[in-house]
Design a protein around this motif. Structure first.
Motif, short mmCIF file in Angstrom:
data_model
loop_
_atom_site.label_atom_id
_atom_site.label_comp_id
_atom_site.label_asym_id
_atom_site.label_seq_id
_atom_site.Cartn_x
_atom_site.Cartn_y
_atom_site.Cartn_z
N GLN A 58 0.81 -1.26 -0.05
CA GLN A 58 0.07 0.15 -0.01
C GLN A 58 0.82 1.39 0.00
N TYR A 79 -9.81 1.06 8.52
CA TYR A 79 -9.63 2.40 7.81
C TYR A 79 -8.07 2.54 8.22
N ASN A 122 -4.62 2.34 4.76
CA ASN A 122 -3.88 3.36 4.22
C ASN A 122 -2.53 3.57 4.69
N THR A 150 0.55 6.77 7.01
CA THR A 150 0.31 8.15 6.18
C THR A 150 -0.09 9.07 7.21
#
Length: 362
Positions: free
Chosen positions: A146, A346, A350, A353
């Motif tokens: 990711q 959630y 990501n 980050t």
């Protein structure tokens, strides 16, 4: 973004090639590389500036809090609660001394981590996995697929949710890990009590929220980097936890963002680093802060750290939100209620980050 990253290669393919070795960053170093692979190159905006490599004014230091005598000395306890309140609100980080854990227990965990990561690659590969359901797992970069850039570190971790069989922990780590866990959880319980009091709540309040019901231990290994100015040991991020308790070796490299400036968390032998996680900032309605931190890549090493993450159970069906006792007309809720698993999903979707808190704002 460096040209080598922006143009001219298939990043997805190189990521997979690295992952398929199951040897991690340690495998790259053992191969004798003098240039880091392109997948580890971070953007210029994210890389440390020359002013970030230490040289902080002596007046800017992470708070150090001594827990000695807080059980039998009421005035001392009040002072410590006040220190924790101030550190949690203004720094989100503090170092603990006088916590009662023998230094030998901390040192043995660091050395056991070193022994695991420095054994043969074929032995480590037996538990190499990206399956988040595995209670015992070794990998390099949980967000490898990711993230825009990989971090210069390998990790072995254990999820203590009541179903982990200690015999599944690699022999080289087993005894030290179980002893370390026992002591760290004792400190975690004490800190949760003090944090409850610092919020003006009854001592068992946070514990009653199951804030430390699940425990995840991760043991990081940061090999020496041939080009440390081009990558990071761990990119800037906040922790998706209630509380994180960390033991680090003497090498340094951990930094905290404080009032717009990166401040070194200087190693203190025998101390524990405690930081507020996103979930505690959320339920405290921003009274306590979960702050961004990172780890520099270093030319020497390895750097070793061991973190214990304290969290509610990810399958808990209770909704979490700002604690009602902390709210008023002048202090309305800043966040909506949520399931812990929704926050975790959630956050990890990501990668590293920064904070995910803004997604849950009212």
């Amino acid at each position: 973004m460096p040209e080598a990253v922006a143009f001219g290669y298939d990043r997805k393919q190189e990521v997979k090639q690295f992952d398929d070795t199951k040897a991690g960053v340690k495998g790259l170093v053992d191969s004798g590389i003098t240039k880091i692979p392109r997948i580890f190159l971070h953007s210029h905006e994210d890389l440390p500036k020359s002013s970030d490599h230490g040289d902080n004014p002596s007046s800017i230091k992470i708070p150090i809090i001594d827990l000695k005598d807080i059980v039998h000395d009421g005035l001392r306890r009040e002072a410590v609660v006040a220190e924790i309140r101030e550190a949690s609100a203004s720094w989100g980080f503090f170092q603990l001394v006088g916590h009662g854990i023998p230094t030998a227990v901390l040192d043995e965990m660091i050395e056991a981590t070193r022994s695991f990561h420095e054994q043969g690659a074929e032995e480590k590969a037996k538990i190499y996995t990206r399956d988040p359901q595995k209670k015992v797992r070794y990998s390099s970069n949980f967000d490898l697929y990711q993230s825009k850039a990989a971090n210069w570190r390998d990790t072995v971790g254990f999820i203590f949710d009541g179903s982990l069989d200690p015999d599944d922990i690699p022999m080289v780590l087993r005894e030290a890990t179980m002893e370390y866990k026992k002591h760290i959880l004792g400190v975690g319980e004490t800190v949760c009590i003090l944090l409850s009091e610092a919020l003006g709540l009854r001592p068992d309040y946070l514990r009653g929220m199951n804030c430390g019901k699940n425990h995840t231990l991760i043991a990081h290994y940061y090999p020496p980097c041939p080009e440390p100015k081009l990558t990071l040991g761990t990119a800037r991020h906040t922790d998706p936890t209630f509380l994180t308790i960390l033991s680090q070796d003497g090498l340094g490299g951990l930094q905290v963002l404080h009032h717009g400036r990166w401040v070194d968390v200087s190693p203190l032998h025998g101390a524990l680093v405690v930081n507020i996680g996103d979930l505690l900032q959320l339920v405290s309605n921003d009274k306590f802060k979960s702050v961004e931190h990172r780890v520099l890549a270093l030319p020497n090493g390895p750097r070793i750290s061991v973190a214990m993450f304290l969290n509610p159970s990810s399958d808990e069906q209770k909704l979490y939100g700002p604690i009602k006792e902390l709210l008023s007309d002048e202090n309305p809720p800043l966040y909506r209620e949520f399931l812990v698993k929704d926050y975790i999903v959630y956050y990890f979707s990501n990668g590293l980050t920064g904070s995910a808190l803004s997604h849950f704002k009212v």
